[in-house]
Design an enzyme around this catalytic site. Structure first.
Site: not given
Ligand SMILES: Nc1nc(=O)c2c([nH]1)NC[C@@H]1CN(c3ccc(C(=O)N[C@@H](CCC(=O)O)C(=O)O)cc3)CN21
Ligand SMILES: CC(C)C(=O)C(=O)O
Ligand SMILES: [Mg+2]
Length: 271
Positions: A50-51, A89, A119, A121, A187
């Site tokens: 769902d990403s 998903d 899948k 959550e 995750e």
């Molecule tokens: N596996 C996955 N799950 C997600 O939810 C997700 C992705 N990938 N990739 C694309 C976007 C971008 N997302 C994210 C998720 C975390 C950070 C991040 O920078 N997190 C910090 C830790 C959390 C914090 O303290 O803010 C890091 O340092 O990784 C950035 C983009 C959410 N999305």
């Molecule tokens: C990051 C993975 C686990 C996911 O659920 C997605 O891509 O939607």
């Molecule tokens: Mg997902």
């Protein structure tokens, strides 16, 4: 020449991989071109995540994504693979009200897409849904730790299972295994917590930001390929720079059209 016979990945491959210490690999995919490329490269499973909300539809979160949006993408991916195991998903709002709704959604994905598993959550909170889907003969991949569909409740992209909260993570992991999940995605959890869960479970664990001590690894393909231009999480390693490659190509093409270098005689038809 006869088609090459390939041994398809099945749920038993996940189980055997854990038993033999062989790592499982997965990438997301949302279309037939990337699905065929990743399949030929030997990636074990493709998640039609769902990403797609972020990567295909341009939303800020996964929350608006619907079943009807994911079905054609999942069908494209499932139709393009010869070997890889395809996981559909289930989007936000398609399984939370209970096991009946969850099974109804799982049936839609299985009947309308050709995916091999679904899948969803949630750990303890989703165990009854997992149990019902599995009882109908559909393999379920679980997803615990940071669960993007509950990002507003979790207060953003926050690492889960730190300190004392590892006990909740382990309870979630046990609940999904007990409910019949064939694998579980962890995750954004600390590597040591994921190591403990991996040791305590009989089913394989798949890390997306959960360190190296799991049975497999999964990444969002657009992050992994350097196509994502926004903030990318710390756990991502980029294996290509596609945004740069495509940007350079677009600039070169624009310049060539402006100068008349494209199209040349070799790209034009004779009378
Ligand atoms: N596996 C996955 N799950 C997600 O939810 C997700 C992705 N990938 N990739 C694309 C976007 C971008 N997302 C994210 C998720 C975390 C950070 C991040 O920078 N997190 C910090 C830790 C959390 C914090 O303290 O803010 C890091 O340092 O990784 C950035 C983009 C959410 N999305
Ligand atoms: C990051 C993975 C686990 C996911 O659920 C997605 O891509 O939607
Ligand atoms: Mg997902």
């Amino acid at each position: 020449m006869a088609d090459e016979v390939v041994k398809k990945v099945r749920t038993r491959h996940f189980q055997n991989a854990k038993a033999n210490g062989i790592k499982i690999t997965g990438l997301t995919s949302y279309d037939q071109l990337t699905a065929a490329i990743f399949d030929r490269a030997g990636v074990d499973f493709l998640l039609v995540g769902d990403s797609a909300g972020n990567n295909v539809f341009g939303y800020d979160t996964t929350l608006p994504v619907t079943i009807d949006q994911l079905i054609p993408l999942t069908r494209a991916v499932a139709g393009a693979v010869k070997r890889a195991f395809v996981v559909a998903d289930m989007p936000f709002g398609s399984y939370e009200t209970g096991p009946d709704e969850a099974l109804h959604t799982a049936f839609r994905f299985m009947k309308e897409t050709g995916a091999h598993a679904v899948k969803l959550e949630g750990g303890v909170r989703s165990a009854e849904q997992i149990r019902r889907i599995v009882s109908a003969g559909i393999p379920v991949m679980a997803h615990i730790g940071f669960t993007p569909q509950s990002e507003h409740q979790l207060g953003g992209h926050v690492i889960q299972g730190r300190g004392d909260r590892v006990e909740q993570l382990i309870a979630d992991a046990r609940a999904v295994e007990d409910a019949g999940a064939f694998a579980v995605v962890l995750e954004m959890v600390p590597a040591e917590a994921a190591k403990r869960v991996t040791a305590e479970l009989g089913i394989p664990t798949i890390s997306v930001g959960a360190g190296p001590h799991t049975d497999g690894q999964l990444l969002v393909w657009t992050d992994w390929a350097g196509l994502t231009t926004g903030r990318i999480p710390k756990f991502v390693k980029q294996y290509a720079q596609l945004a740069e490659v495509l940007g350079d190509a677009a600039r070169a093409w624009t310049a060539d059209v402006a100068s008349g270098a494209y199209p040349g005689p070799e790209h034009s038809y004779e009378d």
